[in-house]
Motif scaffolding. Structure first.
Motif, PDB file in Angstrom:
ATOM      1  N   HIS A  35       1.406  -2.876  27.260  1.00 16.42           N
ATOM      2  CA  HIS A  35       0.877  -2.303  28.545  1.00 16.42           C
ATOM      3  C   HIS A  35      -0.710  -1.956  28.043  1.00 16.42           C
ATOM      4  CE1 HIS A  35       4.553  -1.669  30.494  1.00 16.42           C
ATOM      5  NE2 HIS A  35       5.249  -1.418  29.303  1.00 16.42           N
ATOM      6  N   GLN A  36      -1.250  -2.960  27.246  1.00 15.42           N
ATOM      7  CA  GLN A  36      -2.715  -2.619  26.796  1.00 15.42           C
ATOM      8  C   GLN A  36      -3.442  -2.565  27.875  1.00 15.42           C
ATOM      9  OE1 GLN A  36      -3.807  -6.142  24.174  1.00 15.42           O
ATOM     10  NE2 GLN A  36      -5.259  -4.882  23.304  1.00 15.42           N
ATOM     11  N   ASN A  37      -3.241  -3.146  28.981  1.00 19.68           N
ATOM     12  CA  ASN A  37      -4.164  -3.202  30.076  1.00 19.68           C
ATOM     13  C   ASN A  37      -3.688  -2.395  31.204  1.00 19.68           C
ATOM     14  OD1 ASN A  37      -6.427  -4.547  28.603  1.00 19.68           O
ATOM     15  ND2 ASN A  37      -5.605  -6.404  28.957  1.00 19.68           N
ATOM     16  N   ASP A  38      -2.852  -1.797  30.989  1.00 22.16           N
ATOM     17  CA  ASP A  38      -2.099  -1.010  32.211  1.00 22.16           C
ATOM     18  C   ASP A  38      -2.601   0.154  32.419  1.00 22.16           C
ATOM     19  OD1 ASP A  38      -0.342   0.158  34.003  1.00 22.16           O
ATOM     20  OD2 ASP A  38       1.433  -0.844  33.137  1.00 22.16           O
ATOM     21  N   PRO A  39      -3.324   0.398  33.809  1.00 20.92           N
ATOM     22  CA  PRO A  39      -3.907   1.723  33.940  1.00 20.92           C
ATOM     23  C   PRO A  39      -3.012   3.036  33.980  1.00 20.92           C
ATOM     24  CG  PRO A  39      -3.954   0.341  35.862  1.00 20.92           C
ATOM     25  CD  PRO A  39      -3.583  -0.362  34.694  1.00 20.92           C
ATOM     26  N   THR A  82       2.678   6.943  32.356  1.00 18.26           N
ATOM     27  CA  THR A  82       3.525   7.122  31.225  1.00 18.26           C
ATOM     28  C   THR A  82       2.254   7.310  30.203  1.00 18.26           C
ATOM     29  OG1 THR A  82       4.952   5.024  32.153  1.00 18.26           O
ATOM     30  CG2 THR A  82       4.800   5.725  29.705  1.00 18.26           C
ATOM     31  N   TYR A  83       3.008   8.246  29.310  1.00 18.21           N
ATOM     32  CA  TYR A  83       2.338   8.540  28.149  1.00 18.21           C
ATOM     33  C   TYR A  83       2.617   8.291  26.857  1.00 18.21           C
ATOM     34  CZ  TYR A  83      -0.141  11.089  31.945  1.00 18.21           C
ATOM     35  OH  TYR A  83      -1.064  11.326  33.031  1.00 18.21           O
ATOM     36  N   LEU A  84       1.799   7.818  26.042  1.00 20.65           N
ATOM     37  CA  LEU A  84       2.222   7.588  24.691  1.00 20.65           C
ATOM     38  C   LEU A  84       1.320   8.443  23.930  1.00 20.65           C
ATOM     39  CD1 LEU A  84       2.023   3.743  24.807  1.00 20.65           C
ATOM     40  CD2 LEU A  84       4.187   5.162  25.010  1.00 20.65           C
ATOM     41  N   ILE A  85       2.202   9.537  22.925  1.00 19.98           N
ATOM     42  CA  ILE A  85       1.579  10.606  22.607  1.00 19.98           C
ATOM     43  C   ILE A  85       1.756  10.682  21.122  1.00 19.98           C
ATOM     44  CG2 ILE A  85       1.574  13.120  22.367  1.00 19.98           C
ATOM     45  CD1 ILE A  85       3.408  12.843  25.295  1.00 19.98           C
ATOM     46  N   TYR A  86       0.624  10.831  20.209  1.00 21.06           N
ATOM     47  CA  TYR A  86       1.064  11.112  18.666  1.00 21.06           C
ATOM     48  C   TYR A  86       0.052  12.042  18.273  1.00 21.06           C
ATOM     49  CZ  TYR A  86      -3.456   8.214  18.293  1.00 21.06           C
ATOM     50  OH  TYR A  86      -4.706   8.197  18.148  1.00 21.06           O
ATOM     51  N   CYS A  87       0.394  12.407  16.962  1.00 19.81           N
ATOM     52  CA  CYS A  87      -0.411  13.581  16.205  1.00 19.81           C
ATOM     53  C   CYS A  87      -0.669  12.908  14.954  1.00 19.81           C
ATOM     54  CB  CYS A  87      -0.006  14.798  16.195  1.00 19.81           C
ATOM     55  SG  CYS A  87       1.921  14.941  15.877  1.00 19.81           S
ATOM     56  N   ARG A  88      -0.366  13.849  13.866  1.00 19.52           N
ATOM     57  CA  ARG A  88      -0.637  13.383  12.458  1.00 19.52           C
ATOM     58  C   ARG A  88       0.702  13.108  12.026  1.00 19.52           C
ATOM     59  NH1 ARG A  88      -0.016  14.910   7.421  1.00 19.52           N
ATOM     60  NH2 ARG A  88       0.819  16.706   7.852  1.00 19.52           N
ATOM     61  N   SER A  89       1.605  13.997  12.024  1.00 16.26           N
ATOM     62  CA  SER A  89       3.043  13.616  11.503  1.00 16.26           C
ATOM     63  C   SER A  89       4.147  13.808  12.496  1.00 16.26           C
ATOM     64  CB  SER A  89       3.212  14.944  10.550  1.00 16.26           C
ATOM     65  OG  SER A  89       3.410  16.073  11.196  1.00 16.26           O
TER      66      SER A  89
END
Length: 127
Positions: A35-39, A82-89
């Motif tokens: 989904h690289q270019n999916d707004p 759609t949200y792809l979420i990340y942090c440190r760990s």
């Protein structure tokens, strides 16, 4: 659609399915690539500005988990995306999943091992 096999269980992960769940760095990267270019797919880095500056996934938007207006800023996001979420760990993003769900988001995925797991897989960071 990406089929993920985990132990003896099968689950579906797609930016199109309704789900609020934890996924591995490999699954996370697959969704990003697909989904690289999916707004309608938004990559959120919820670490601090310093952590973000030290290295983040390309295309990520910074939304500091520790900011006093974090939940208010989440409330302003489009719940249909759609949200792809990340942090440190994976700790902060894991806690955030409950907030996303409570606020009515239908599609949110957090990388269960965060940037640590991402780096372990030798995936790139922007510095």
């Amino acid at each position: 659609m990406l089929v993920l096999l985990i132990g003896a269980h099968t689950r579906m992960a797609s930016a199109d399915n309704a789900a609020v769940q934890a996924i591995s760095p490999r699954e996370f990267k697959t969704l990003l690539d697909r989904h690289q270019n999916d707004p309608n797919v938004v990559l959120l880095d919820i670490r601090t500005p310093k952590e973000f500056q030290d290295g983040h996934i390309q295309g990520a938007l910074l939304l500091d988990y520790y900011s006093s207006d974090y939940v208010e800023r989440l409330k302003a996001l489009d719940r249909e995306k759609t949200y792809l979420i990340y942090c440190r760990s994976g700790n902060r993003s894991g806690k955030s999943l409950a907030i996303f769900e409570k606020l009515g988001f239908r599609r949110a995925y957090h990388m269960d091992t965060g940037v640590i797991g991402w780096s372990r897989e030798k995936y790139p960071l922007v510095r």
